[in-house]
Scaffold this motif. Structure first.
Motif, PDB file in Angstrom:
ATOM      1  N   TRP A  43     -31.223 -60.524 -23.405  1.00 11.87           N
ATOM      2  CA  TRP A  43     -31.038 -61.637 -24.404  1.00 11.87           C
ATOM      3  C   TRP A  43     -31.537 -62.901 -23.853  1.00 11.87           C
ATOM      4  CZ3 TRP A  43     -25.531 -60.853 -26.130  1.00 11.87           C
ATOM      5  CH2 TRP A  43     -25.371 -60.101 -27.208  1.00 11.87           C
ATOM      6  N   LEU A  44     -31.205 -63.101 -22.545  1.00 13.64           N
ATOM      7  CA  LEU A  44     -31.627 -64.425 -21.968  1.00 13.64           C
ATOM      8  C   LEU A  44     -32.828 -64.592 -21.209  1.00 13.64           C
ATOM      9  CD1 LEU A  44     -27.910 -65.552 -20.807  1.00 13.64           C
ATOM     10  CD2 LEU A  44     -29.133 -66.192 -22.770  1.00 13.64           C
ATOM     11  N   GLY A  45     -33.262 -63.306 -20.769  1.00 21.59           N
ATOM     12  CA  GLY A  45     -34.718 -63.580 -20.057  1.00 21.59           C
ATOM     13  C   GLY A  45     -34.582 -64.058 -18.793  1.00 21.59           C
ATOM     14  N   GLU A  46     -33.590 -64.235 -18.145  1.00 16.33           N
ATOM     15  CA  GLU A  46     -33.223 -65.057 -17.046  1.00 16.33           C
ATOM     16  C   GLU A  46     -32.118 -64.343 -16.163  1.00 16.33           C
ATOM     17  OE1 GLU A  46     -32.265 -69.068 -17.138  1.00 16.33           O
ATOM     18  OE2 GLU A  46     -31.196 -68.750 -18.512  1.00 16.33           O
ATOM     19  N   MET A  47     -32.409 -64.396 -14.749  1.00 16.70           N
ATOM     20  CA  MET A  47     -31.320 -63.941 -14.032  1.00 16.70           C
ATOM     21  C   MET A  47     -30.190 -65.271 -13.789  1.00 16.70           C
ATOM     22  SD  MET A  47     -30.842 -61.079 -12.327  1.00 16.70           S
ATOM     23  CE  MET A  47     -30.669 -60.548 -10.828  1.00 16.70           C
ATOM     24  N   PRO A  48     -28.942 -64.851 -13.745  1.00 15.46           N
ATOM     25  CA  PRO A  48     -27.847 -66.115 -13.333  1.00 15.46           C
ATOM     26  C   PRO A  48     -28.315 -66.496 -11.940  1.00 15.46           C
ATOM     27  CG  PRO A  48     -26.829 -63.813 -13.235  1.00 15.46           C
ATOM     28  CD  PRO A  48     -28.138 -63.608 -13.766  1.00 15.46           C
ATOM     29  N   THR A  49     -27.930 -67.888 -11.895  1.00 13.42           N
ATOM     30  CA  THR A  49     -28.156 -68.517 -10.510  1.00 13.42           C
ATOM     31  C   THR A  49     -26.907 -68.125  -9.568  1.00 13.42           C
ATOM     32  OG1 THR A  49     -27.108 -70.507 -11.232  1.00 13.42           O
ATOM     33  CG2 THR A  49     -29.503 -70.514 -11.307  1.00 13.42           C
ATOM     34  N   SER A  50     -25.820 -67.768 -10.320  1.00 15.84           N
ATOM     35  CA  SER A  50     -24.578 -67.538  -9.385  1.00 15.84           C
ATOM     36  C   SER A  50     -23.827 -66.567 -10.116  1.00 15.84           C
ATOM     37  CB  SER A  50     -23.730 -68.559  -9.063  1.00 15.84           C
ATOM     38  OG  SER A  50     -23.198 -69.122  -9.765  1.00 15.84           O
ATOM     39  N   VAL A  51     -23.223 -65.662  -9.536  1.00 13.61           N
ATOM     40  CA  VAL A  51     -22.064 -64.837 -10.038  1.00 13.61           C
ATOM     41  C   VAL A  51     -20.698 -64.832  -9.285  1.00 13.61           C
ATOM     42  CG1 VAL A  51     -21.591 -62.242 -10.441  1.00 13.61           C
ATOM     43  CG2 VAL A  51     -23.968 -62.896 -10.544  1.00 13.61           C
ATOM     44  N   ARG A  52     -19.788 -64.925 -10.151  1.00 14.90           N
ATOM     45  CA  ARG A  52     -18.212 -64.842  -9.621  1.00 14.90           C
ATOM     46  C   ARG A  52     -17.552 -63.967 -10.134  1.00 14.90           C
ATOM     47  NH1 ARG A  52     -18.483 -70.084 -10.575  1.00 14.90           N
ATOM     48  NH2 ARG A  52     -17.504 -70.103 -12.439  1.00 14.90           N
ATOM     49  N   ALA A  53     -16.647 -63.232  -9.547  1.00 14.78           N
ATOM     50  CA  ALA A  53     -15.800 -62.224 -10.093  1.00 14.78           C
ATOM     51  C   ALA A  53     -14.213 -62.175  -9.440  1.00 14.78           C
ATOM     52  CB  ALA A  53     -16.387 -61.053  -9.968  1.00 14.78           C
ATOM     53  N   SER A  54     -13.458 -62.142 -10.140  1.00 17.93           N
ATOM     54  CA  SER A  54     -12.048 -61.675  -9.785  1.00 17.93           C
ATOM     55  C   SER A  54     -11.653 -60.280 -10.565  1.00 17.93           C
ATOM     56  CB  SER A  54     -11.237 -62.926 -10.158  1.00 17.93           C
ATOM     57  OG  SER A  54     -11.229 -63.211 -11.606  1.00 17.93           O
ATOM     58  N   GLY A  55     -10.546 -59.647  -9.827  1.00 21.29           N
ATOM     59  CA  GLY A  55     -10.404 -58.461 -10.466  1.00 21.29           C
ATOM     60  C   GLY A  55      -8.962 -57.835 -10.048  1.00 21.29           C
ATOM     61  N   ARG A  56      -8.696 -56.791 -10.265  1.00 20.06           N
ATOM     62  CA  ARG A  56      -7.249 -56.256  -9.506  1.00 20.06           C
ATOM     63  C   ARG A  56      -7.624 -54.494  -9.658  1.00 20.06           C
ATOM     64  NH1 ARG A  56      -0.917 -57.069 -10.492  1.00 20.06           N
ATOM     65  NH2 ARG A  56      -0.559 -55.588  -9.241  1.00 20.06           N
ATOM     66  N   ALA A  57      -7.388 -54.147  -8.540  1.00 15.31           N
ATOM     67  CA  ALA A  57      -7.258 -52.486  -8.628  1.00 15.31           C
ATOM     68  C   ALA A  57      -5.792 -52.108  -9.181  1.00 15.31           C
ATOM     69  CB  ALA A  57      -7.435 -52.030  -7.242  1.00 15.31           C
ATOM     70  N   ALA A  58      -5.332 -52.262 -10.112  1.00 15.31           N
ATOM     71  CA  ALA A  58      -4.031 -52.034 -10.452  1.00 15.31           C
ATOM     72  C   ALA A  58      -3.413 -50.690 -10.267  1.00 15.31           C
ATOM     73  CB  ALA A  58      -3.984 -52.554 -12.014  1.00 15.31           C
ATOM     74  N   VAL A  59      -4.249 -49.467 -10.616  1.00 21.86           N
ATOM     75  CA  VAL A  59      -3.643 -48.075 -10.800  1.00 21.86           C
ATOM     76  C   VAL A  59      -4.143 -47.346  -9.446  1.00 21.86           C
ATOM     77  CG1 VAL A  59      -3.494 -46.009 -12.165  1.00 21.86           C
ATOM     78  CG2 VAL A  59      -3.504 -48.420 -13.316  1.00 21.86           C
ATOM     79  N   VAL A  60      -5.437 -47.313  -9.402  1.00 20.38           N
ATOM     80  CA  VAL A  60      -5.827 -46.345  -8.085  1.00 20.38           C
ATOM     81  C   VAL A  60      -6.149 -47.525  -7.171  1.00 20.38           C
ATOM     82  CG1 VAL A  60      -7.746 -44.740  -7.388  1.00 20.38           C
ATOM     83  CG2 VAL A  60      -6.952 -44.652  -9.811  1.00 20.38           C
ATOM     84  N   PRO A  61      -5.581 -47.289  -5.677  1.00 17.98           N
ATOM     85  CA  PRO A  61      -5.910 -48.256  -4.798  1.00 17.98           C
ATOM     86  C   PRO A  61      -7.204 -48.234  -4.277  1.00 17.98           C
ATOM     87  CG  PRO A  61      -4.054 -46.741  -4.239  1.00 17.98           C
ATOM     88  CD  PRO A  61      -4.520 -46.449  -5.360  1.00 17.98           C
ATOM     89  N   GLY A  62      -7.894 -49.473  -4.252  1.00 17.06           N
ATOM     90  CA  GLY A  62      -9.124 -49.781  -3.971  1.00 17.06           C
ATOM     91  C   GLY A  62     -10.064 -49.567  -5.012  1.00 17.06           C
ATOM     92  N   ILE A  63      -9.929 -49.208  -6.234  1.00 16.81           N
ATOM     93  CA  ILE A  63     -10.864 -49.060  -7.188  1.00 16.81           C
ATOM     94  C   ILE A  63     -10.514 -49.967  -8.470  1.00 16.81           C
ATOM     95  CG2 ILE A  63     -11.821 -47.650  -9.025  1.00 16.81           C
ATOM     96  CD1 ILE A  63     -12.030 -45.345  -7.026  1.00 16.81           C
ATOM     97  N   TYR A  64     -11.214 -51.005  -8.482  1.00 18.22           N
ATOM     98  CA  TYR A  64     -10.736 -52.214  -9.427  1.00 18.22           C
ATOM     99  C   TYR A  64     -10.876 -51.362 -10.933  1.00 18.22           C
ATOM    100  CZ  TYR A  64     -11.112 -55.799  -5.921  1.00 18.22           C
ATOM    101  OH  TYR A  64     -10.761 -56.301  -4.945  1.00 18.22           O
ATOM    102  N   ASP A  65      -9.762 -51.752 -11.598  1.00 18.29           N
ATOM    103  CA  ASP A  65      -9.820 -51.109 -12.975  1.00 18.29           C
ATOM    104  C   ASP A  65      -9.883 -52.527 -14.015  1.00 18.29           C
ATOM    105  OD1 ASP A  65      -7.224 -51.941 -12.286  1.00 18.29           O
ATOM    106  OD2 ASP A  65      -6.639 -49.633 -12.276  1.00 18.29           O
ATOM    107  N   VAL A  66      -9.851 -53.652 -13.442  1.00 24.74           N
ATOM    108  CA  VAL A  66     -10.096 -54.843 -14.573  1.00 24.74           C
ATOM    109  C   VAL A  66     -10.702 -55.935 -13.548  1.00 24.74           C
ATOM    110  CG1 VAL A  66      -7.794 -55.439 -14.018  1.00 24.74           C
ATOM    111  CG2 VAL A  66      -8.905 -56.494 -15.982  1.00 24.74           C
TER     112      VAL A  66
END
Ligand SMILES: NC(=O)c1ccc[n+]([C@@H]2O[C@H](COP(=O)([O-])OP(=O)(O)OC[C@H]3O[C@@H](n4cnc5c(N)ncnc54)[C@H](O)[C@@H]3O)[C@@H](O)[C@H]2O)c1
Length: 357
Positions: free
Chosen positions: A194-217
């Protein structure tokens, strides 16, 4: 000599039937098999999976296809023109590399590879081998996604302020990758197209709630040089399935909801800021106009994707930047991972091949 032999001589194939092999018959592979089986210009030559049970089950309905648990047999078969890989992410690089080295046109399911470096190696290899390499970013062939892309390009929305997306459902937990690598390729590929451009930065937060070590959200935020802000919510832990993206622009707003009969709704809504006549007395006027929903093609995205792949193998269609986009998606996945693993730090996006289309 069949026309497919010409392909092995690295000349464009014409309309001859193509002999295609499918590797990986888990959740997604059977969808690819269904679409290929419906085509008159394709022979499904081989079905391959490590799981003999899956092979037995599926081959009953496709008796003409040979079966194997050993992918080397496909590479060694000179009659195979193209190989489609629907295996787990960590296998993509090795299987695709060997496929290209064996002179096969190759479609790799998303994401193209587990690292940007490997994605670039595959692109280089395909170029050297003069073979088609494509990544299964199915949503790039979705009529609603394409319709929204046209609206963005044609300035229907005005200045795009932000995009907010939710792709959530209950499961399917993957064993080898986080929710970012599983569902992220869909939203990341859509945003880049859609945008035809890369972002200049990426930020992410999440949680491995069920399987240890595998982020599910995960919640991924991207900032673009054009000023657009995008937020993507990815989750295998939600009470119901939702695929909803909202685009808010200065002229109009759009809601794209995959699976909804009115998949794209355009809201002629907005807010106008009027300069204050006196200090501190600015005025906002709210506009709530019509809500319209464009009529869209009902073509199945996966069928369109396979059509594009076969056309490219036959030299009838050029890659219009999709492979560079697939590589850029991997870079974003890596950046999101890096941010997750550094407590949500801002990860700047450096040089890239460029997915501007
Ligand atoms: N385009 C889309 O919309 C879409 C949707 C879902 C999944 N996918 C992609 O499809 C791929 C497969 O996902 P899935 O959910 O079907 O996974 P899955 O685990 O259900 O199936 C993978 C299959 O590959 C087989 N396999 C693994 N290694 C193999 C090897 N070396 N040789 C032969 N067979 C092998 C496994 O036995 C399994 O049957 C992933 O890359 C995923 O991201 C794409």
């Amino acid at each position: 000599m069949s026309e497919t032999d010409n392909a092995r001589g690295h000349e464009p194939m014409s309309s001859a039937r193509m002999r295609v092999a499918i590797v990986g018959l888990g959740y997604w592979g059977p969808n690819l098999l269904r679409v290929l089986s419906e085509r008159e210009d394709v022979d499904v030559a081989w079905l391959c999976d490590l799981d003999q049970g899956a092979l037995d089950r599926i081959s009953r309905r496709h008796p003409a296809a040979r079966t194997t648990t050993d992918v080397s047999e496909l590479y060694a078969d000179d009659d195979v023109d193209a190989i489609i890989l629907a295996t787990p992410v960590f296998t993509h690089f090795d299987l695709a590399r060997r496929s290209l080295e064996a002179g096969k046109h190759t479609l790799v399911e998303k994401p193209l590879a587990p690292s940007t470096e490997q994605a670039e190696d595959l692109i280089h290899l395909a170029h050297e081998a003069d073979r088609t390499l494509m990544c299964g970013h199915t949503f790039l062939y979705s009529p609603p996604v394409r319709a929204v892309g046209r609206m963005v390009r044609d300035d229907v929305l005005g200045e795009l302020y932000f995009i907010s997306s939710s792709r959530v459902n209950l499961g399917l937990h993957q064993r080898d990758v986080s929710v970012i690598w599983d569902l992220g390729p869909h939203d990341f590929s859509i945003l880049l197209s859609w945008l035809g451009e890369m972002p200049t930065s990426v930020r992410a937060s999440g949680r491995a709630a069920v399987v240890p070590g595998i982020y599910d959200v995960a919640f991924v935020t991207m900032e673009f040089a054009s000023g657009v802000l995008a937020n993507v919510e990815l989750s295998w832990l939600a009470p119901s399935k939702l695929r909803r993206t909202v685009l808010v622009g200065s002229k109009r707003m759009v809601v794209y909801e995959d699976g909804n009969p009115e998949a794209v709704r355009i809201f002629d809504h907005g807010v106008v800021y009027e300069d204050p006549a006196t200090f501190g007395q600015y005025h906002l006027s709210y506009r709530t106009g019509d809500i319209t929903s464009p009529k869209l093609s009902t073509e199945e995205p996966l069928a369109a994707e396979i059509e594009a792949f076969l056309d490219r193998c036959r030299g009838r269609r050029e890659d219009d930047g999709e492979l560079a986009l697939a590589r850029d998606v991997v870079q974003l996945l890596e950046a999101a991972d890096r941010s997750l693993n550094t407590g949500g730090a801002d990860v700047p996006i450096g040089a890239h091949l460029g997915s501007a289309r």
